[in-house]
Design a protein around this motif. Structure first.
Motif, PDB file in Angstrom:
ATOM      1  N   ILE A 297      49.426  70.822  63.716  1.00  0.00           N
ATOM      2  CA  ILE A 297      48.422  72.452  63.447  1.00  0.00           C
ATOM      3  C   ILE A 297      47.472  71.197  62.335  1.00  0.00           C
ATOM      4  O   ILE A 297      47.355  70.973  61.202  1.00  0.00           O
ATOM      5  N   ILE A 298      45.948  72.064  62.298  1.00  0.00           N
ATOM      6  CA  ILE A 298      45.579  71.482  62.438  1.00  0.00           C
ATOM      7  C   ILE A 298      43.671  72.674  61.220  1.00  0.00           C
ATOM      8  O   ILE A 298      44.006  73.890  62.055  1.00  0.00           O
ATOM      9  N   GLY A 299      43.825  72.658  59.875  1.00  0.00           N
ATOM     10  CA  GLY A 299      43.480  73.794  58.661  1.00  0.00           C
ATOM     11  C   GLY A 299      42.199  73.840  59.547  1.00  0.00           C
ATOM     12  O   GLY A 299      41.759  73.160  60.502  1.00  0.00           O
ATOM     13  N   SER A 300      41.659  74.990  58.602  1.00  0.00           N
ATOM     14  CA  SER A 300      39.961  74.617  58.974  1.00  0.00           C
ATOM     15  C   SER A 300      38.939  73.622  57.751  1.00  0.00           C
ATOM     16  O   SER A 300      39.683  72.918  56.955  1.00  0.00           O
ATOM     17  N   ASN A 301      37.665  72.783  58.770  1.00  0.00           N
ATOM     18  CA  ASN A 301      37.013  71.972  57.360  1.00  0.00           C
ATOM     19  C   ASN A 301      37.751  71.279  57.937  1.00  0.00           C
ATOM     20  O   ASN A 301      37.528  70.432  56.314  1.00  0.00           O
ATOM     21  N   THR A 319      40.117  67.993  54.378  1.00  0.00           N
ATOM     22  CA  THR A 319      41.081  66.609  55.349  1.00  0.00           C
ATOM     23  C   THR A 319      39.954  66.480  56.664  1.00  0.00           C
ATOM     24  O   THR A 319      40.436  66.265  57.163  1.00  0.00           O
ATOM     25  N   TYR A 320      39.812  64.657  55.804  1.00  0.00           N
ATOM     26  CA  TYR A 320      39.532  63.676  56.327  1.00  0.00           C
ATOM     27  C   TYR A 320      40.788  62.265  57.081  1.00  0.00           C
ATOM     28  O   TYR A 320      40.972  62.220  56.316  1.00  0.00           O
ATOM     29  N   VAL A 321      40.789  63.158  58.707  1.00  0.00           N
ATOM     30  CA  VAL A 321      41.499  61.896  59.130  1.00  0.00           C
ATOM     31  C   VAL A 321      41.053  60.918  59.996  1.00  0.00           C
ATOM     32  O   VAL A 321      40.642  60.830  60.314  1.00  0.00           O
ATOM     33  N   GLY A 322      41.277  58.875  59.250  1.00  0.00           N
ATOM     34  CA  GLY A 322      40.045  57.833  59.500  1.00  0.00           C
ATOM     35  C   GLY A 322      40.736  57.957  61.586  1.00  0.00           C
ATOM     36  O   GLY A 322      41.617  58.674  61.810  1.00  0.00           O
ATOM     37  N   GLN A 323      39.751  57.101  61.423  1.00  0.00           N
ATOM     38  CA  GLN A 323      39.808  55.845  62.865  1.00  0.00           C
ATOM     39  C   GLN A 323      41.102  55.342  62.792  1.00  0.00           C
ATOM     40  O   GLN A 323      41.407  54.522  61.683  1.00  0.00           O
ATOM     41  N   VAL A 357      36.833  66.120  52.625  1.00  0.00           N
ATOM     42  CA  VAL A 357      35.925  66.252  53.627  1.00  0.00           C
ATOM     43  C   VAL A 357      35.191  67.778  53.528  1.00  0.00           C
ATOM     44  O   VAL A 357      33.885  68.210  54.168  1.00  0.00           O
ATOM     45  N   GLU A 358      35.728  68.153  52.502  1.00  0.00           N
ATOM     46  CA  GLU A 358      34.733  69.745  51.915  1.00  0.00           C
ATOM     47  C   GLU A 358      32.828  69.148  51.655  1.00  0.00           C
ATOM     48  O   GLU A 358      32.063  69.630  52.254  1.00  0.00           O
ATOM     49  N   ARG A 362      30.084  70.427  53.419  1.00  0.00           N
ATOM     50  CA  ARG A 362      28.479  70.942  52.604  1.00  0.00           C
ATOM     51  C   ARG A 362      27.633  69.845  53.399  1.00  0.00           C
ATOM     52  O   ARG A 362      26.398  70.780  53.652  1.00  0.00           O
ATOM     53  N   ASN A 363      27.307  69.595  52.930  1.00  0.00           N
ATOM     54  CA  ASN A 363      26.082  68.741  53.646  1.00  0.00           C
ATOM     55  C   ASN A 363      26.011  68.995  55.453  1.00  0.00           C
ATOM     56  O   ASN A 363      24.532  68.782  56.384  1.00  0.00           O
ATOM     57  N   ARG A 364      27.135  68.961  56.086  1.00  0.00           N
ATOM     58  CA  ARG A 364      26.201  69.329  57.487  1.00  0.00           C
ATOM     59  C   ARG A 364      25.767  71.096  57.399  1.00  0.00           C
ATOM     60  O   ARG A 364      24.638  71.250  58.077  1.00  0.00           O
ATOM     61  N   SER A 365      26.060  71.787  56.756  1.00  0.00           N
ATOM     62  CA  SER A 365      25.798  73.532  56.912  1.00  0.00           C
ATOM     63  C   SER A 365      24.258  72.994  56.593  1.00  0.00           C
ATOM     64  O   SER A 365      23.424  73.473  56.576  1.00  0.00           O
ATOM     65  N   SER A 366      24.520  72.129  55.200  1.00  0.00           N
ATOM     66  CA  SER A 366      22.813  71.889  54.351  1.00  0.00           C
ATOM     67  C   SER A 366      21.937  71.276  55.780  1.00  0.00           C
ATOM     68  O   SER A 366      20.553  71.232  55.484  1.00  0.00           O
TER      69      SER A 366
END
Length: 562
Positions: A297-301, A319-323, A357-358, A362-366
């Motif tokens: 289950i992967i949440g939003s954003n 949440t950010y999950v790394g390589q 990752v929030e 946000r930077n991506r939307s900007s």
């Protein structure tokens, strides 16, 4: 019949999952717990619902709103102090006028309300306790019932049915609760009523119940919810996963393939491997050669970076999950990993492994807004000579009234009240007030050049480059079906699938179907494709458009009356 949902959040649990949200908003497959409760109530047609609030009640009220989306009106009972579950009942006493079902708002109840109320009305008691088979390790007391289903004993080893904390009661029972005193339903009210020989009965619910008291409970609830949806959509897989099932496992995503749900505005690399059931929330980014195994289950954003592997785990929102990170049977938040079996939470300080990752989103939307504005500005500069000439000629031939502003509606601003963004769409004037063309009007409409000022709407943020078709208020009022409203999930656009696949004379129903399909399937790659195809479609529309009648509207109207 009334329902009181206790969402006071007096007893914090499941930290750090609930560090920034009340337990009632804890996501179950990316939907708050309380949403499932309200949906069950809505399906049963409960008209009168109250919610008790205390800690962080504003977050709950902001999400739930007035209850319109579930088909009823919600009243809020706000507490200034922590009174306990029974104390909350007493506090809301003046609003409880008839038989009332009391439900904990921080637990998952798949309760058959009609069956429970029928049981309550069939006996002469004023209290019905909702019971369930005991959950291992749960401290709630068990009860013993006689042949009439009346509770005769209450205690840790009293019987083989456990108190859930939900009850049905008559308003007279409120007098047994002390005023302005911390008082609990399970620990205080039920034992006192039993000691006073007040007839109490027990109703055994057959649906799924989970108190969400531990991380093991929460992980189990996530899996039960996801596999219930899988069994409902793919009957041949009904035996997969946990034994327990929910009756109405609603998911706020589109099923891309059997057992694969994906939210809107996602980005999934073509090399990703998915093993159902898998849920991916909206605005999530899944990188190259990522493996998402069954029960994920992967949440939003959420961002899952390249070559990560996730199996039977929940990755909460933002949440950010790394390589190359491998996660199995875990609950993951920004900055922590929890083992639900051992009940151990590990803080992760390396943001390249697990992080927040929030800010990235946000930077991506900007960045997207900036890119849109740059493209709009470039289009304005590129067409500025044409804009200037048409503007000047239109100014001279229309007596200075060269522009028209039409009120249009765009994206939904508020999920609860359905309010839509309204704006003024700008274009060159092509017709006089009596319907006749201006000197340039017919030519401008033929070549669609009257729409050139819409570039300024993009620059102002009224329009996206690609989106759904801007509708008038009158057109928007015709969208009465629930599926129609899906188009409002996306902003209006200068172009879109509607421009590629419909004409100016296309009926509204076809336009809405096209917009809803675009909303459900939209990706940034699809937007780029639409944007690149728009010039060729514009040229085709010009070539294939039938010649317009050279008579103006006034002349045609006179002929039609002859």
């Amino acid at each position: 019949m009334q329902v009181l949902i206790l969402a006071t959040d007096e007893q914090p649990k499941l930290r750090p999952l609930t560090a920034t949200m009340p337990t009632a908003l804890l996501p179950l497959v990316d939907r708050p717990v309380i949403a499932t409760t309200l949906e069950i109530l809505g399906r049963c047609g409960c008209p009168d619902v109250l919610i008790s609030l205390y800690e962080r009640g504003g977050q709950i009220a902001a999400y739930v709103g007035g209850g319109r989306r579930w088909g009823f009106d919600i009243k809020y009972v706000t507490q200034r102090e922590a009174w306990g579950s029974a104390g909350s009942l007493r506090w809301a006493g003046s609003l409880l006028e008839t038989t009332t079902l009391v439900l904990p708002g921080d637990a998952l109840f798949d309760l058959d309300l009609a069956e429970a109320f029928a049981f309550h009305q069939a006996h002469d008691g004023k209290v019905t306790a909702i019971l369930h088979t005991p959950r291992p390790g749960d401290p709630r007391p068990c009860v013993r019932l006689n042949n009439d289903q009346r509770i005769t004993e209450l205690g840790a080893a009293a019987g083989d049915l456990q108190v859930t904390g939900a009850i049905i009661l008559e308003p007279e029972i409120l007098q047994a609760i002390p005023d302005h005193e911390h008082y609990d339903i399970v620990a205080d009210l039920l034992p006192e009523l039993l000691a006073a020989n007040e007839p109490m009965y027990g109703f055994q619910m057959n649906g799924y119940w989970n108190p969400l008291a531990t991380f093991r409970d929460y992980h189990e609830a996530q899996q039960v919810y996801l596999y219930s949806a899988y069994a409902a959509s793919t009957p041949e897989e009904a035996m997969a996963g946990p034994v327990d099932r929910l009756r109405y496992p609603s998911l706020e995503a589109r099923e891309m393939a059997p057992g694969i749900w994906v939210g809107r505005e996602h980005s999934i690399h073509p090399t990703v491997k998915l093993a159902p059931p898998v849920y991916i929330g909206q605005h999530s980014w899944i990188g190259r050669e990522v493996e998402l195994g069954f029960g994920t289950i992967i949440g939003s954003n959420v961002v899952i970076d390249d070559e990560a592997t996730i199996i039977q785990s929940s990755i909460l929102s933002n949440t950010y999950v790394g390589q190359l990170v491998h996660i199995e049977h875990k609950l993951v938040t920004p900055g922590s990993v929890n083992d639900p079996v051992e009940g151990v939470t590990t803080e992760i300080v390396d943001p390249f492994l697990i992080g927040q990752v929030e800010s990235k989103q946000r930077n991506r939307s900007s960045l997207r807004r900036t890119l849109t504005n740059l493209i709009a500005l470039a289009l304005i500069l590129l067409t500025s000579p044409l804009l200037g000439v048409i503007g000047l000629l239109n100014f001279l031939t229309t007596g200075g009234r060269m522009l028209v502003r039409e009120v249009k509606v765009g994206q939904r601003l508020n999920e609860e009240n359905g309010r839509l963004y309204t704006f003024e769409l700008i274009h060159f004037r092509t017709r006089r007030h009596d319907g006749r063309y201006t000197l340039l009007g017919k030519w401008l409409e033929q070549w669609e050049l009257h729409r050139l000022p819409e570039f300024f709407n993009v620059l102002r943020g009224d329009l996206e480059l690609v989106g759904v078709k801007p509708l008038s208020r009158a057109e928007a009022t015709q969208l009465t079906e629930e599926w129609h409203q899906r188009r409002h999930d996306m902003p209006a656009g200068l172009t879109g699938l509607w421009y590629l696949q419909t004409e100016g004379t296309t009926d509204l129903d076809t336009v809405i179907v096209t917009d809803v399909y675009y909303t459900a399937t939209r990706t940034w790659l699809e937007d780029v494709r639409i944007l690149l195809q728009t010039p060729s479609v514009w040229a085709r529309r010009i070539r294939t458009r039938p010649p317009q009648d050279n008579r103006d509207e006034k002349t045609k109207n006179q002929i039609s009356r002859m």
